[in-house]
Design a protein around this motif. Sequence first.
Motif, PDB file in Angstrom:
ATOM      1  N   ASN A  83       4.762  12.171  14.404  1.00 48.36           N
ATOM      2  CA  ASN A  83       4.758  10.735  14.685  1.00 48.36           C
ATOM      3  C   ASN A  83       4.748   9.921  13.399  1.00 48.36           C
ATOM      4  O   ASN A  83       5.445   8.937  13.263  1.00 48.36           O
ATOM      5  CB  ASN A  83       3.552  10.356  15.541  1.00 48.36           C
ATOM      6  CG  ASN A  83       3.982   9.581  16.762  1.00 48.36           C
ATOM      7  OD1 ASN A  83       5.126   9.671  17.177  1.00 48.36           O
ATOM      8  ND2 ASN A  83       3.086   8.802  17.323  1.00 48.36           N
ATOM      9  N   ARG A  84       3.882  10.340  12.464  1.00 49.07           N
ATOM     10  CA  ARG A  84       3.733   9.601  11.219  1.00 49.07           C
ATOM     11  C   ARG A  84       3.839  10.614  10.088  1.00 49.07           C
ATOM     12  O   ARG A  84       3.074  11.577  10.032  1.00 49.07           O
ATOM     13  CB  ARG A  84       2.360   8.914  11.216  1.00 49.07           C
ATOM     14  CG  ARG A  84       2.155   7.889  10.119  1.00 49.07           C
ATOM     15  CD  ARG A  84       0.852   7.135  10.411  1.00 49.07           C
ATOM     16  NE  ARG A  84       0.394   6.346   9.283  1.00 49.07           N
ATOM     17  CZ  ARG A  84       0.870   5.145   8.974  1.00 49.07           C
ATOM     18  NH1 ARG A  84       1.805   4.597   9.710  1.00 49.07           N
ATOM     19  NH2 ARG A  84       0.392   4.477   7.934  1.00 49.07           N
ATOM     20  N   THR A  85       4.796  10.414   9.204  1.00 44.68           N
ATOM     21  CA  THR A  85       4.991  11.371   8.117  1.00 44.68           C
ATOM     22  C   THR A  85       4.015  11.077   6.978  1.00 44.68           C
ATOM     23  O   THR A  85       3.434   9.988   6.901  1.00 44.68           O
ATOM     24  CB  THR A  85       6.427  11.275   7.565  1.00 44.68           C
ATOM     25  OG1 THR A  85       6.619   9.951   7.055  1.00 44.68           O
ATOM     26  CG2 THR A  85       7.450  11.563   8.638  1.00 44.68           C
ATOM     27  N   ARG A 113       4.820  10.593   3.980  1.00 48.08           N
ATOM     28  CA  ARG A 113       5.389   9.507   3.190  1.00 48.08           C
ATOM     29  C   ARG A 113       5.051   8.150   3.804  1.00 48.08           C
ATOM     30  O   ARG A 113       4.673   7.209   3.107  1.00 48.08           O
ATOM     31  CB  ARG A 113       6.908   9.679   3.101  1.00 48.08           C
ATOM     32  CG  ARG A 113       7.459   9.306   1.742  1.00 48.08           C
ATOM     33  CD  ARG A 113       8.952   9.544   1.693  1.00 48.08           C
ATOM     34  NE  ARG A 113       9.676   8.323   1.993  1.00 48.08           N
ATOM     35  CZ  ARG A 113      10.977   8.285   2.229  1.00 48.08           C
ATOM     36  NH1 ARG A 113      11.685   9.409   2.233  1.00 48.08           N
ATOM     37  NH2 ARG A 113      11.581   7.149   2.470  1.00 48.08           N
ATOM     38  N   ALA A 114       5.184   8.057   5.133  1.00 48.36           N
ATOM     39  CA  ALA A 114       4.863   6.792   5.802  1.00 48.36           C
ATOM     40  C   ALA A 114       3.388   6.444   5.620  1.00 48.36           C
ATOM     41  O   ALA A 114       3.019   5.271   5.594  1.00 48.36           O
ATOM     42  CB  ALA A 114       5.206   6.880   7.284  1.00 48.36           C
TER      43      ALA A 114
END
Lengths: 144, 394
Positions: free
Chosen positions: B246-248, B250-251
């Motif tokens: 869902n959320r990397t 990097r993010a």
Amino acid sequence: MSGTVLTRTALGAVGVALGLYGAWLTLSRQTTAQIVSTVQYLVGGVVLNDVLIAAAALVVGVLVTRGLPAVVRAPVVVGAVVLGSTTLLAVPVLLSYGRKPDNLTLLDRDFVGGWWVFAGVVVACVAVAVVVRVRRGAGGSEPA
Amino acid sequence: MTSTLPTQLPGPTPEHFTSRLRSPAVAARVGLWLGLSFGVCFLTGLLSHYAQNTSQPIPFPTSPSWGYRVTQGLHVITGTAAVPLLLVKLWTVYPRLFERPPSLRVRQLLVTGLERVSILALVASSIFMLVSGLTNTASWYVWHFGFRAAHYGVAWVAIGSLLVHIAVKLPVIREALLGDVDDTHSHDRATAVDQGVMSRRALLRTTWLASGTAVVLTAGATVPWLRTVSVFGIRSGDGPQGIPVNRTARAAGLGDDELGDSWRLTVTNGDQSVSLSRADLAGMTQRTETLPIACVEGWSANGDWTGVRMSDVLALVGADPESDVTVSSIQQNGPYYTVNTLQKNFTGDDRTLLALRLNGKELDPDHGYPCRLIAPNRPGVLQTKWLGSIEVQA
């Protein structure tokens, strides 16, 4: 009959209470800007259905009844309802504005390509149904 | 004079709609299934909302481990199935939008007005729930309301106005459902006599077909064997180590500096505290559990997670295995859930791990390397990645 009146009154009272609770939740847990956005989407949804979708359905209805031979109408309407409603609910993935460049696992399908395949299947099914109806002797007593 | 005025207003009236398909006999049957869908959606939604609450007077259960996967999958599936049902339902009752009050007497206007308001609330909230839910599953945050607050608050409006609607219509619903679907005498408008292009039964079958098709085309995001045909599924199920993300990293603003050898997990219980490196954790007894990641957005996937039991880590600081703890991620300025509470029934569950490995390999940075939380029957959003600290609550 009094039992029914009691049931209806109780249902209605519970409904009003739950609805007011929901309104209070919506208003008390959001900022003014968020509440404005919520109201915009509430009103926008009604306009979307009661104006745009309703009008589109009326236009399709007129086109089908005035423009198509009787034997074709029912299969076309079945196809239109299936394809139209599923296309509408697929708008968020078809547009895929939620895609993120760093996350390849999200919205990782060719949705537009998938839509064309699905639309092709629907059109093929409609065509088969039309052929079957024509062979059976057009517009029988119980439409498909 | 006053009693005839309303019918003289310009614009379409219900009598202009002549199809016998727009009938209470159809509306009641579609409405029954729509109501059931909304009911399932509402209950599973309440469950999901409660599971994410920090304070849980009744502890959210840790078993079955796949419980949330099923209820949240059902939530999104029934919501999706409701779209064709709602469209057909609204189509069948559309003529009523143009109804005029039967008279201009104050009492009559009041009764009609109140019913109209409840219908407006029902239609607006129903469409709002489906639109906000579907856009959210596709991570298309096009609106400016708080999703969790608005989707939860308006859900109560939808279910409340639905109950009012059922209360108002109960006699009609009962007669329509008990009667023949082709009955035209009891409740139909006098002008609704056009045969239309199909029978009422055919329209109902078409509606079920559209609803079922909607499910098949989307449910692959959570039902593995549907993956190939779910051309509108939000996830194909692919991802690093076979699990979507869902959320990397990097993010989340995390790179080698944060996730490298300098990373430490701080575990605190009052004035007792330990700082653990990844090697420290890898040196402890390792356990493997098969647990699902189940996202609020309705996608889910099973993984084999290997790591240290939460209770073993809590023992290092002399804490009871069953302790409410605050779990924090190292990501800065993350969403609200990057600091959350893990309740004591979860910390005490042997399946709750600080995972170091997934499906036989070291965790991918996008899955929370160096170390993440994985617990049974817990919303994916609270399965904290890139753990930074665990603090026993006083």
